[in-house]
Design an enzyme around this catalytic site. Structure first.
Site, mmCIF file in Angstrom:
data_model
loop_
_atom_site.group_PDB
_atom_site.id
_atom_site.type_symbol
_atom_site.label_atom_id
_atom_site.label_comp_id
_atom_site.label_asym_id
_atom_site.label_seq_id
_atom_site.Cartn_x
_atom_site.Cartn_y
_atom_site.Cartn_z
ATOM 1 C CB ILE A 99 -0.703 -0.315 1.302
ATOM 2 C CG1 ILE A 99 -1.902 -0.711 1.270
ATOM 3 C CG2 ILE A 99 -1.848 1.198 1.208
ATOM 4 C CD1 ILE A 99 -2.515 -1.516 2.942
ATOM 5 C CB CYS A 100 2.007 3.774 -2.423
ATOM 6 S SG CYS A 100 2.514 5.674 -2.259
ATOM 7 C CB VAL A 101 -1.030 5.600 2.243
ATOM 8 C CG1 VAL A 101 -0.790 5.250 2.983
ATOM 9 C CG2 VAL A 101 -2.302 7.030 2.655
#
Length: 212
Positions: A99-101
């Protein structure tokens, strides 16, 4: 690139950090945020898993998504890695589930807790960010052809994120998830059977997905 199953640093974390994490995980298990249920791994406290219910009004509604947080040896100075273990079509989720956040990148702060991270991941299902896409196809569809993006995300949710369960997330007794993100268990003879038409529809969707 890291994978969801390759990170374990329980021996590298100080007893103080392990106690802090264990306390927070147990609190989350006893008083879970709405739509989130934590799964405790007593053998490895650095392996934190949770099931997030797809928010209503999104292409992920009706799905139950298993998420993993892997704490690195520099935690909490450094952010954990976060992965979807359930397959999902989302701009900010790579093919390996990572996940990219921003909360787990440039905006990370050492005092942010596990609850904040899980709520951020849930929020990402409501507000995907096409500008920091790990899945370029999903990001492009989100920006240019939202209906196509939504249909694809719904199809992936139906195939991979359906759960056979009793009760709902957030009920006082908690969910009894039999299976999340995998093959559905065989139904007993007394269970309501799918009609032939529904079976054919799901089979056609699976065939369509393989071609995508």
């Amino acid at each position: 690139m890291a994978t969801a199953s390759s990170i374990s640093n329980v021996e590298n974390l100080s007893p103080q950090i392990i106690r802090r994490v264990a306390k927070e995980v147990n609190e989350l298990a006893n008083e879970p945020p709405e739509g989130i249920r934590v799964i405790i791994n007593e053998q490895d406290i650095t392996d934190i898993q949770a099931v997030i219910e797809g928010p209503a009004g999104t292409p992920y509604a009706g799905g139950f998504f298993k998420v993993k947080l892997a704490l690195g040896k520099d935690f909490p100075q450094g952010p954990p890695k976060a992965f979807f273990l359930t397959k999902i079509f989302h701009p900010n989720v790579a093919k390996n589930g990572e996940i990219c956040v921003n909360t787990l990148k440039k905006d990370w702060k050492s005092d942010l807790g596990i609850k904040h991270i899980l709520l951020t991941v849930k929020c990402l299902l409501i507000f995907p960010n096409a500008e920091s896409a790990l899945n370029e196809e999903a990001g492009k569809l989100l920006l240019e052809r939202y209906d196509d993006y939504s249909d694809r995300a719904k199809m992936m949710t139906e195939i991979h994120a359906q759960a056979i369960r009793k009760g709902k997330l957030g009920l006082e007794n908690g969910p009894q998830l039999l299976e999340v993100g995998g093959p559905l268990p065989k139904k007993h003879a007394g269970d309501k059977k799918l009609t032939a038409e529904k079976k054919k529809m799901l089979k056609d969707k699976r065939r369509t997905l393989k071609r995508l």
